[in-house]
Design a protein around this motif. Structure first.
Motif, PDB file in Angstrom:
ATOM      1  N   ASP A 163       0.192  24.510   3.489  1.00 23.13           N
ATOM      2  CA  ASP A 163      -1.796  25.019   3.493  1.00 23.13           C
ATOM      3  C   ASP A 163      -1.493  26.016   2.482  1.00 23.13           C
ATOM      4  N   GLU A 165      -2.795  29.006   3.181  1.00 21.40           N
ATOM      5  CA  GLU A 165      -1.799  30.524   4.254  1.00 21.40           C
ATOM      6  C   GLU A 165      -0.752  30.561   3.554  1.00 21.40           C
ATOM      7  N   ARG A 168      -0.531  31.309   0.675  1.00 16.60           N
ATOM      8  CA  ARG A 168      -0.001  32.696  -0.171  1.00 16.60           C
ATOM      9  C   ARG A 168       0.931  33.605   0.650  1.00 16.60           C
ATOM     10  N   ASP A 169       1.058  33.327   2.129  1.00 12.71           N
ATOM     11  CA  ASP A 169       2.147  34.347   2.669  1.00 12.71           C
ATOM     12  C   ASP A 169       3.617  33.842   1.781  1.00 12.71           C
TER      13      ASP A 169
END
Lengths: 304, 268
Positions: A163, A165, A168-169
């Protein structure tokens, strides 16, 4: 292995699966320290190329060199590490056990605690792999790849299925690690990833390199706007002479002008010619990507 | 992402440090992790340690007081047979773990590390043999606790034969593991092992089976190990046929596994 050996050198790489040519005479040279996005739609031959690069698949033709040596040699000496798309983890080991075990397969590694921290998974070290999310498992694969402190890191669509997030992580972990001198090659079909994280973008389509340049150069392909109009017998030279015009293309009765100044072109068309159906559209990286990677349009290639 | 301007300077200097691992990557530390993995697996423990012990309590204990022709207890005969069974299930399942690891893509991941395939297989065999030894020890411990008494040399020789003989099944497990990449390989291996154990005379004496079965049984892979492990107890003496059986099956499974293994790990 010499000082000047490229990190990666693929020459005339070809691989067919039955009637399908997955990789079609692909050549690519990557200098040490470059961060390169290998960008293309699904089925462009990215994973097959990565497999051959890592020595997991045998090319039908062409050669692979990593720092001047064979892939097997590079793997044996811990020069190259890879983060693959899926699989490759034992569900019943914990995160830390997986890293510790893999560390023992190398002669010398970075400390386990360090790679866990750098991959951002120190807090889940004792969690069984089977209970980790897709993003956490991917960061674990990244931690494994960090162990040998490789000079070349290959990532094959590392954020597929994550997903927003998670993606991004994951990229934050990669970014945080951007050690000076490490060469990074990542395959992706996400434009924004290529744009955000690469210094150089190699666009592939049907197993071939269709564009290769700095991120800015590739973006330039997509810069400006496109003015379309119906204008039988358009004067191509006059249009090309207008300020800001990059390219003029005539298709039957239609004319297509790529320009940085769409107002000037529109004004010219409407006041000096018999053009009708004038239409202005902006192009973005997505368009360039589509234009370069879609079958129906002619590919354009710019020098690296 | 920023990149240093002189990227090539560090790599060659560091390359001097880079060497492949000793022993191709085989290490006792990895062995320890592998064994811990096995001991954490409840299914494995159930089938290799608990079940054979329960079999002994169910089928062995009721025969307490009965003696073999040479005066030694029948319970010892049953205990040794079940120790062989425990060891063979243990080593097969540990060997067949490569099937799971291939299905999960772990062996592919390993090809991206300096670990040599032969070191991987050596680790698997060593893990299998540790679990096999554990199987024998637990069965013997249960037997001893339940009152089985035989001379020390019988404990030692029978235990050693049961354990070392289970190498056949470590090879068998690897063979199956390289034959089919499946996560649940032991689900269909369980019944096969039970049939082989039956034919090998581990559950009931072969004398109780029809003649035709007895003849076939002599050529099945459990028969040899069973005979060798029980010989110290029965005093039957050294059986060359049993030894040939063990050697032949170890060679057959070992070569088969090696062949499949080479196909699986062929470097390009």
């Amino acid at each position: 292995m010499t000082h000047s050996a490229p990190a990666v050198e693929l020459a005339g790489l070809t691989k067919t699966f039955g009637p399908v040519t997955a990789v079609d005479g692909l050549s690519l040279r990557i200098a040490p320290g470059e961060v390169v996005a290998f960008l293309g739609p699904n089925g462009a031959g990215k994973t097959t190329t990565v497999d051959m690069l890592l020595g997991l698949a045998r090319p039908d033709a062409g050669t692979v060199r990593i720092f001047g040596g064979t892939p097997a040699d590079a793997v044996r000496h811990g020069l190259v590490a890879a983060v693959m798309q899926t699989g490759g983890l034992l569900k019943d080991l914990t995160v830390a056990e997986t890293v510790r075990m893999t560390a023992h397969f190398h002669a010398r590694t970075r400390p386990v605690a360090e790679v866990l921290a750098r991959a951002g998974i120190a807090d889940i070290a004792d969690r069984p792999v089977g209970r980790c999310s897709g993003g956490q498992q991917q960061r674990l694969r990244f931690a494994l790849a960090l162990l040998s402190d490789p000079d070349l890191m290959v990532l094959d669509e590392p954020t597929t299925g994550m997903d927003v997030e998670g993606r991004r992580d994951f990229w934050q972990a990669i970014r945080a690690d951007a050690r000076a001198g490490r060469t990074i090659l990542f395959a992706t079909h996400y434009l924004d990833e290529a744009d955000a994280y690469a210094d150089r973008i190699v666009l592939v389509r049907q197993g071939r390199v269709v564009a290769d340049g700095t991120t800015a150069e590739i973006k330039n392909l997509a810069a400006g706007r496109v003015v379309r109009a119906t204008l039988p017998g358009a004067d191509q030279a006059a249009l090309a002479a207008l300020p800001g015009v990059r390219a003029v293309e005539v298709r039957g009765d239609g004319v297509l002008v790529r320009t940085d100044d769409s107002d000037a072109v529109a004004r010219h068309l409407l006041t000096r010619t018999a053009a009708r159906d004038v239409e202005i559209t902006s192009r973005n990286l997505e368009d360039a990507f589509l234009a370069l990677t879609t079958d129906s349009l002619t590919a354009e290639t710019i020098g690296a | 992402m920023t990149v240093a301007t002189s990227p090539a300077t560090t790599a060659p200097a560091r390359r001097a440090d880079r060497r492949p691992p000793a022993l191709g990557g085989f290490s006792t530390a990895v062995l320890a992790i592998e064994i811990r993995r096995l001991l954490r697996n409840r299914r494995t423990l159930m089938f290799t340690l608990v079940m054979p012990a329960v079999f002994f309590l169910l089928f062995g204990l009721p025969q307490r007081g009965d003696d073999l022709p040479n005066g030694r207890p029948v319970t010892a005969w049953i205990m040794i047979s079940l120790a062989v069974y425990a060891a063979m299930v243990a080593t097969t399942s540990a060997g067949a773990a490569v099937a799971t690891e291939r299905a999960l893509g772990w062996s592919r991941q390993l090809r991206l590390t300096p670990l040599r395939p032969a070191a991987y297989v050596a680790t698997k065999v060593a893990t299998a043999m540790v679990l096999g030894l554990l199987g024998v020890l637990v069965e013997f411990a249960v037997g001893a606790a339940a009152g089985v008494r035989v001379p020390v040399h019988v404990w030692l020789l029978a235990g050693l034969a049961a354990w070392l003989g289970s190498l056949v099944f470590a090879a068998f497990g690897l063979f199956v593991g390289y034959l089919a990449p499946a996560e649940n390989v032991m689900q269909f291996m369980g019944p096969i092992l039970a049939i082989l154990a039956m034919l090998g005379g581990l559950f009931v004496p072969l004398e109780m089976l029809p003649d035709v079965f007895r003849e076939i049984a002599r050529f099945t892979p459990v028969y040899g190990v069973g005979q060798l492990a029980r010989a110290p107890l029965t005093g039957d003496g050294f059986d060359l046929g049993a030894l040939a059986n063990v050697a032949a099956w170890t060679a057959a499974f070992g070569l088969g596994a090696a062949r499949l293994f080479r196909r699986d790990t062929a470097r390009v």
